[in-house]
Design a protein around this motif. Structure first.
Motif, PDB file in Angstrom:
ATOM      1  N   ASP A  10      -1.119  -4.947  -3.769  1.00 42.00           N
ATOM      2  CA  ASP A  10      -0.292  -4.896  -2.564  1.00 42.00           C
ATOM      3  C   ASP A  10       1.104  -4.348  -2.857  1.00 42.00           C
ATOM      4  N   LEU A  11       1.201  -3.448  -3.829  1.00 45.24           N
ATOM      5  CA  LEU A  11       2.506  -2.875  -4.144  1.00 45.24           C
ATOM      6  C   LEU A  11       3.104  -2.159  -2.935  1.00 45.24           C
ATOM      7  N   TYR A  12       2.295  -1.356  -2.276  1.00 45.70           N
ATOM      8  CA  TYR A  12       2.764  -0.582  -1.119  1.00 45.70           C
ATOM      9  C   TYR A  12       3.231  -1.524  -0.005  1.00 45.70           C
ATOM     10  N   GLU A  13       2.417  -2.543   0.283  1.00 49.97           N
ATOM     11  CA  GLU A  13       2.750  -3.480   1.351  1.00 49.97           C
ATOM     12  C   GLU A  13       4.030  -4.252   1.032  1.00 49.97           C
ATOM     13  N   THR A  14       4.217  -4.597  -0.234  1.00 50.22           N
ATOM     14  CA  THR A  14       5.430  -5.312  -0.629  1.00 50.22           C
ATOM     15  C   THR A  14       6.663  -4.428  -0.470  1.00 50.22           C
ATOM     16  N   GLY A  15       6.533  -3.170  -0.858  1.00 50.04           N
ATOM     17  CA  GLY A  15       7.635  -2.238  -0.671  1.00 50.04           C
ATOM     18  C   GLY A  15       8.006  -2.091   0.794  1.00 50.04           C
ATOM     19  N   MET A  16       6.988  -2.004   1.638  1.00 48.23           N
ATOM     20  CA  MET A  16       7.221  -1.892   3.083  1.00 48.23           C
ATOM     21  C   MET A  16       7.915  -3.141   3.621  1.00 48.23           C
ATOM     22  N   ALA A  17       7.466  -4.311   3.188  1.00 48.69           N
ATOM     23  CA  ALA A  17       8.055  -5.559   3.679  1.00 48.69           C
ATOM     24  C   ALA A  17       9.533  -5.659   3.306  1.00 48.69           C
ATOM     25  N   ALA A  18       9.868  -5.288   2.067  1.00 48.15           N
ATOM     26  CA  ALA A  18      11.270  -5.331   1.640  1.00 48.15           C
ATOM     27  C   ALA A  18      12.117  -4.359   2.456  1.00 48.15           C
ATOM     28  N   ALA A  19      11.580  -3.154   2.687  1.00 47.77           N
ATOM     29  CA  ALA A  19      12.325  -2.144   3.455  1.00 47.77           C
ATOM     30  C   ALA A  19      12.520  -2.575   4.902  1.00 47.77           C
TER      31      ALA A  19
END
Length: 520
Positions: A163-172
């Motif tokens: 879930d690297l992509y999803e985590t990046g999106m959540a932080a942004a």
């Protein structure tokens, strides 16, 4: 709107004698400015998410640096300071926010808290009004300085990390809301005194499966912005090593900016030191963090991991009716700081005359060079592995044929880092009896089928496959495997933590000091 964006990632095993600097980072990833975009565009990585987010929302990015290295020992101080300087120098008065991809378990020479030190320096330069958001690895050793100086910290919820992509999106997304003044993050953290081996902390299995389900459930509750449960990284002999839970709630758009200043002792919840944040938000964050911290403590015995003795594991693989049987060399996982040159499983495969086996990979640049000089088809006598330290066993000498030579490049097929192009340096594939061995020049963790395929080996067609990985290999190899066996070979990522001379972790701590909360 203008954002500073950077990545600085390293998981540091302080017991390793490999001290990474510029060369070691360059082997994996060291990209400056717009080069970050070229490498990560279209990938399922944290930076890939950052790219998509800023383009979708018409945010002007200031791409600074992406530095990532295979886990090893403490980062050389000059290189750490250089990367930090690149990031700090990019802070200008027109920067509205900072978006980072950090690991959370980075240690440098003379600096135990790599991320906390960086975030504190950024906070000093930015002041209190301009927010910082960071995506963090599941194996974060969460420090009070990290909680205090970043407005938003969002951890991966999966191990293997898919879930690297999803985590990046959540932080942004949270950073955008914070920059717009729509939220005021209030942070609370709990630090149960646990350092856990990797083997039983996969989020595919209990108890972490239920722990992450509860974290996701909390995130649907009113006023909760983010919930992270961190497995920690146990082979960092520093005071902040260990498991933790972090909850971020919303103090309301009209509340003033207040950073959460941690309260000692560490195992107590972190709360703001000012009454200006609504008490409801403080209590809501602290209550949920305590629940998760208590859950970690109450399930601590479940995190103790064991592995199968080498001789038994090899025999079981040979006797299996069908493959692939995956033998995981968990203690020599380069993804946790292992040297990647342990050959004890290979030694046993040779001893038992294992058929149709592949060992991928063994880090030995000198052996690769010897094979390249001999050429494809040559018969060679090699002494491989066991050359880095005393943790990974002794070298093995064998006669082999050079099957293939390669440049070591592969593109991840997933589910981790999907689409990301990586390199393990010049390679050589050799065959001794019924065993093929991939020798590589740059240390990597074998967590993707493309590593074998790039070396001319189709993993679905092999009976026995040895990988140097702890949990991540399950994401790619699990779907094709008939059986997964964690092998008790020696190495710097051994699940038996009592093999290591811990001197600086906070004590007492489980499992080093017994089963009760206060210690033995």
């Amino acid at each position: 709107m203008r954002w500073l964006i950077a990545q600085f990632q390293h998981e540091t095993n302080t017991f390793s004698n490999i001290l990474p600097g510029r060369a070691e980072f360059a082997e994996r990833e060291l990209h400056v400015g717009e080069e970050m975009v070229r490498v990560h565009r279209g990938t399922r990585t944290v930076v890939g998410a950052f790219i998509d987010f800023v383009e979708k929302h018409n945010i002007e990015p200031v791409w600074v640096i992406s530095a990532f290295a295979t886990p090893a020992g403490r980062i050389k101080a000059p290189f750490y300071r250089w990367v930090m300087a690149q990031i700090l120098q990019a802070v200008t008065p027109d920067i509205d926010g900072v978006l980072l991809s950090l690991h959370g378990a980075m240690v440098a020479e003379e600096i135990d808290d790599g991320e906390g030190t960086l975030l504190a320096a950024l906070r000093e330069r930015l002041g209190d009004d301009r927010p910082i958001a960071t995506a963090l690895d599941y194996h974060t050793n969460l420090s009070p300085a990290m909680v205090e100086n970043a407005d938003i910290l969002v951890g991966y919820k999966t191990y293997p990390h898919v879930d690297l992509y999803e985590t990046g999106m959540a932080a942004a997304e949270l950073l955008l809301k914070r920059v717009k003044g729509e939220i005021r993050p209030v942070r609370a953290a709990e630090y149960p005194r646990i350092i856990a081996p990797l083997g039983n902390t996969s989020t595919l299995d209990e108890p972490m499966k239920s722990m992450m389900a509860r974290a996701r459930e909390m995130e649907t509750e009113p006023g909760v912005l983010s919930v992270s449960v961190f497995g920690g990284f146990s082979w960092a002999d520093i005071p902040d090593a260990g498991m933790s839970a972090l909850v971020i709630t919303d103090g309301g758009r009209d509340a003033p900016a207040v950073r959460a200043r941690p309260v000692l002792p560490l195992e107590k919840g972190t709360v703001p030191d000012s009454g200006t944040v609504p008490i409801g938000a403080r209590k809501a964050a602290a209550k949920r963090a305590k629940e998760l911290g208590d859950s970690l403590w109450n399930t601590r015995r479940s995190f103790l991991a064991t592995a199968v003795p080498i001789e038994d594991a090899v025999r079981e693989a040979i006797e299996a009716k069908a493959g692939p049987i995956i033998l995981a060399d968990v203690a020599d996982n380069p993804g946790g700081g292992g040297a990647g040159d342990g050959v004890e499983i290979l030694r046993e495969l040779l001893k038992q005359n294992a058929p149709d086996a592949v060992v991928g990979t063994i880090w030995d640049p000198a052996a690769v060079e010897a094979c390249r000089k001999a050429g494809v088809g040559a018969e060679v006598a090699l002494t491989i592995g066991g050359k880095t330290d005393g943790y990974h066993g002794k070298p093995v000498t064998l006669a082999a044929k050079v099957l293939r030579l390669g440049d070591g490049w592969w593109t991840s097929e997933g589910p981790m880092d999907t689409g990301l192009r990586s390199c393990m340096g010049p390679t050589a594939v050799i065959r001794s009896g019924g065993i093929d061995v991939i020798l590589n020049s740059w240390r990597v963790q074998n967590l993707d089928l493309a590593i074998l395929r790039s070396s001319g080996i189709e993993p679905t067609e092999r009976k026995i496959i040895v990988v140097k990985s702890s949990i991540h290999y399950r994401g790619a190899y699990g779907p094709i495997a008939k059986r997964l066996i964690d092998v008790d070979a020696p190495g710097l990522v051994s699940p038996n933590l009592k093999r290591f001379p811990f001197r600086h972790v906070r004590r007492p701590i489980f499992p080093l000091d017994g089963m009760q909360r206060g210690g033995v």
